[in-house]
Structure formats: structure tokens, C-alpha cells
Design a protein around this motif. Structure first.
Motif, PDB file in Angstrom:
ATOM      1  N   LEU A 161      38.287  -5.308  28.791  1.00 10.77           N
ATOM      2  CA  LEU A 161      37.958  -6.727  28.631  1.00 10.77           C
ATOM      3  C   LEU A 161      38.563  -7.510  29.788  1.00 10.77           C
ATOM      4  CD1 LEU A 161      39.007  -5.794  25.393  1.00 10.77           C
ATOM      5  CD2 LEU A 161      37.407  -7.664  25.137  1.00 10.77           C
ATOM      6  N   LEU A 162      37.772  -8.316  30.427  1.00 12.21           N
ATOM      7  CA  LEU A 162      38.221  -9.179  31.511  1.00 12.21           C
ATOM      8  C   LEU A 162      37.993 -10.615  31.092  1.00 12.21           C
ATOM      9  CD1 LEU A 162      37.820  -8.780  35.256  1.00 12.21           C
ATOM     10  CD2 LEU A 162      36.928 -10.859  34.226  1.00 12.21           C
ATOM     11  N   ILE A 163      39.052 -11.417  31.118  1.00 12.68           N
ATOM     12  CA  ILE A 163      38.978 -12.823  30.704  1.00 12.68           C
ATOM     13  C   ILE A 163      38.684 -13.662  31.940  1.00 12.68           C
ATOM     14  CG2 ILE A 163      40.111 -14.673  29.422  1.00 12.68           C
ATOM     15  CD1 ILE A 163      39.926 -11.890  27.907  1.00 12.68           C
ATOM     16  N   LYS A 164      37.506 -14.263  31.993  1.00 15.93           N
ATOM     17  CA  LYS A 164      37.095 -15.040  33.166  1.00 15.93           C
ATOM     18  C   LYS A 164      37.670 -16.444  33.181  1.00 15.93           C
ATOM     19  CE  LYS A 164      32.749 -14.336  32.213  1.00 15.93           C
ATOM     20  NZ  LYS A 164      31.280 -14.315  32.260  1.00 15.93           N
ATOM     21  N   LYS A 165      38.018 -16.958  32.023  1.00 12.83           N
ATOM     22  CA  LYS A 165      38.543 -18.323  31.924  1.00 12.83           C
ATOM     23  C   LYS A 165      39.977 -18.237  31.427  1.00 12.83           C
ATOM     24  CE  LYS A 165      37.749 -22.685  29.524  1.00 12.83           C
ATOM     25  NZ  LYS A 165      36.944 -23.349  28.512  1.00 12.83           N
ATOM     26  N   PHE A 166      40.905 -18.358  32.360  1.00 15.69           N
ATOM     27  CA  PHE A 166      42.309 -18.242  31.982  1.00 15.69           C
ATOM     28  C   PHE A 166      43.142 -19.205  32.807  1.00 15.69           C
ATOM     29  CE2 PHE A 166      46.516 -16.147  32.289  1.00 15.69           C
ATOM     30  CZ  PHE A 166      46.863 -16.228  30.949  1.00 15.69           C
ATOM     31  N   LEU A 167      43.799 -20.121  32.155  1.00 15.40           N
ATOM     32  CA  LEU A 167      44.681 -21.118  32.731  1.00 15.40           C
ATOM     33  C   LEU A 167      43.983 -22.081  33.690  1.00 15.40           C
ATOM     34  CD1 LEU A 167      48.014 -19.146  33.196  1.00 15.40           C
ATOM     35  CD2 LEU A 167      47.174 -20.363  31.214  1.00 15.40           C
ATOM     36  N   LEU A 212      38.502 -20.745  24.202  1.00 21.04           N
ATOM     37  CA  LEU A 212      37.981 -19.481  24.703  1.00 21.04           C
ATOM     38  C   LEU A 212      36.705 -19.119  23.951  1.00 21.04           C
ATOM     39  CD1 LEU A 212      38.708 -17.174  26.697  1.00 21.04           C
ATOM     40  CD2 LEU A 212      39.773 -16.013  24.755  1.00 21.04           C
ATOM     41  N   LYS A 213      35.647 -18.840  24.690  1.00 20.43           N
ATOM     42  CA  LYS A 213      34.351 -18.492  24.106  1.00 20.43           C
ATOM     43  C   LYS A 213      33.946 -17.077  24.532  1.00 20.43           C
ATOM     44  CE  LYS A 213      34.078 -22.711  22.618  1.00 20.43           C
ATOM     45  NZ  LYS A 213      35.022 -22.942  21.574  1.00 20.43           N
ATOM     46  N   GLU A 214      32.998 -16.513  23.810  1.00 24.37           N
ATOM     47  CA  GLU A 214      32.525 -15.155  24.133  1.00 24.37           C
ATOM     48  C   GLU A 214      32.030 -15.048  25.571  1.00 24.37           C
ATOM     49  OE1 GLU A 214      30.791 -12.425  21.816  1.00 24.37           O
ATOM     50  OE2 GLU A 214      31.899 -12.966  20.023  1.00 24.37           O
ATOM     51  N   ASP A 215      31.398 -16.110  26.085  1.00 25.23           N
ATOM     52  CA  ASP A 215      30.891 -16.093  27.456  1.00 25.23           C
ATOM     53  C   ASP A 215      32.001 -16.032  28.497  1.00 25.23           C
ATOM     54  OD1 ASP A 215      28.364 -16.248  26.430  1.00 25.23           O
ATOM     55  OD2 ASP A 215      28.065 -18.364  26.913  1.00 25.23           O
ATOM     56  N   ASP A 216      33.237 -16.303  28.093  1.00 21.53           N
ATOM     57  CA  ASP A 216      34.374 -16.274  29.004  1.00 21.53           C
ATOM     58  C   ASP A 216      34.948 -14.869  29.158  1.00 21.53           C
ATOM     59  OD1 ASP A 216      34.269 -19.089  29.260  1.00 21.53           O
ATOM     60  OD2 ASP A 216      35.549 -19.342  27.492  1.00 21.53           O
ATOM     61  N   ILE A 217      34.341 -13.907  28.485  1.00 20.62           N
ATOM     62  CA  ILE A 217      34.891 -12.550  28.440  1.00 20.62           C
ATOM     63  C   ILE A 217      33.816 -11.554  28.883  1.00 20.62           C
ATOM     64  CG2 ILE A 217      35.930 -10.792  26.959  1.00 20.62           C
ATOM     65  CD1 ILE A 217      36.426 -13.271  24.970  1.00 20.62           C
ATOM     66  N   GLU A 218      34.158 -10.751  29.878  1.00 24.81           N
ATOM     67  CA  GLU A 218      33.309  -9.619  30.254  1.00 24.81           C
ATOM     68  C   GLU A 218      33.887  -8.395  29.564  1.00 24.81           C
ATOM     69  OE1 GLU A 218      30.492  -9.119  31.926  1.00 24.81           O
ATOM     70  OE2 GLU A 218      30.284 -11.240  32.429  1.00 24.81           O
ATOM     71  N   GLU A 219      32.992  -7.587  29.028  1.00 32.15           N
ATOM     72  CA  GLU A 219      33.435  -6.417  28.278  1.00 32.15           C
ATOM     73  C   GLU A 219      32.570  -5.222  28.626  1.00 32.15           C
ATOM     74  OE1 GLU A 219      34.154  -5.392  23.622  1.00 32.15           O
ATOM     75  OE2 GLU A 219      32.328  -6.484  24.122  1.00 32.15           O
TER      76      GLU A 219
END
Length: 186
Positions: free
Chosen positions: A139-145, A156-163
Motif C-alpha cells: 500500500l502506498l499512501i499518495k496523500k500524506f502530510l 484520507l480517501k480510497e483514491d489516496d491509496i495505491e494498492e
């Protein structure tokens, strides 16, 4: 060179000879997850391949197994992993922040699942790997800080996460090829 399949999961690693200064091997490194490179402007993140190759291959060769966590949905698992890894930076609400910040500030950070690699940290891209019997979930979190010091998990939304879920043997093969390529560079 690209190892793996960029459509699913791959690692791009390349040496830039003019940047190298013995004993340091400099170049580029990034992940491809679902056809997208991370960091997206990876060419802005010069990497010391000596360190980054060792760090990124370490946890991916032997990711921690946790079947219960592996089965959580993407958003719930991401929130759990972020809260465990960054207890003083991640909150579920302003109220929780106001009440718990000082306590959370002193909590131990859980590094068990994070792929703790310099080029990802500099790009504010937390990446986690977790294993079950035969697969590894990345899992890679695209929206962080994003310049803030805190993340409200309700944002945090599902679209903010690549899996991506990849077969353990396939991932091990990719990592072993990266290691061999790196050893051949030095």
C-alpha cells in the motif's frame, strides 16, 4: 532497468555514472504500482543506490506476516498502519488530536510494515508491505502530510491509496533480480 511488471508492481533502478563518487553509487530508483511511477517525478530524487537498494529490498524480501491485518479493507488497513507508524502525526479527529497529542507524541513508532526508504520518505510517500500465506499486499499512501505536520485520517480517501497484491514468489524473484543487478553495478 525495470524489474517486474509496471502494470502491476515493478522497481526501476538505474545508475548515473557521472554522479558516482567512490564508494557511493548514485542514480534513480522508483516503484511502479498499477502503471504509475512513485515518486511521480522520481528524477528529482537522486538516490544513493548503496543505501536505498539495501533498505527497499530488506522488508520486501521478508515482509511481516499478519493474516488478520492483511484481510482488512484498503482504507481501514491504511489508517491502521499510518496510526501505528506515525502516532504523533496521525489522528482521527481534531478532538482526538487535542486530547491525545501529548500521549501519542511519546508512543513508540511501529516500523514493522513500512518500507522505510529515503527516496519515498523525501517524497512524502509512506509505503507498507504486509504478507499472508502466499501473497504480499503493498500500500502506498499518495496523500500524506502535504506540508502539514499532521494528518486527519477522516480526510484520507480510497483514491489516496495505491494498492497491489503480488504473489510472494514473484516479489521475491523481483527483489533478487534487483539485488543481483545492484551487485553487478558495484
Amino acid at each position: 532497468m525495470i524489474f517486474g511488471s509496471p502494470d502491476n508492481f515493478a522497481i526501476y533502478l538505474d545508475k548515473v555514472e557521472n554522479w558516482c563518487n567512490d564508494p557511493f553509487v548514485e542514480g534513480f530508483i522508483c516503484y511502479y504500482i498499477n502503471s504509475t511511477p512513485f515518486p511521480s517525478r522520481f528524477y528529482e530524487y537522486v538516490s544513493t543506490l548503496n543505501t536505498n537498494t539495501r533498505d527497499l529490498t530488506g522488508i520486501l524480501l521478508k515482509p511481516k506476516c499478519n493474516k488478520e491485518l492483511f484481510e482488512k479493507d484498503k482504507l481501514e488497513l491504511s489508517k491502521h498502519l499510518l496510526k501505528a507508524r506515525y502516532p504523533a502525526c496521525v489522528f482521527n479527529s481534531q478532538k482526538e488530536f487535542d486530547e491525545e497529542y501529548l500521549n501519542d507524541f511519546y508512543k513508540d513508532e511501529d516500523f514493522d510494515y513500512e518500507i522505510d526508504v529515503d527516496f519515498l520518505i523525501r517524497a512524502n510517500l509512506p509505503v507498507f508491505a504486509i504478507k499472508n500465506d502466499k501473497s504480499v499486499r503493498i500500500l502506498l499512501i499518495k496523500k500524506f502530510l502535504n506540508g502539514d505536520n499532521f494528518l486527519n485520517l477522516t480526510m484520507l480517501k480510497e483514491d489516496d491509496i495505491e494498492e497491489v497484491v503480488i504473489n510472494s514468489d514473484t516479489l521475491e524473484n523481483i527483489i533478487n533480480n534487483v539485488i543481483k543487478f545492484y551487485e553487478d553495478l558495484t
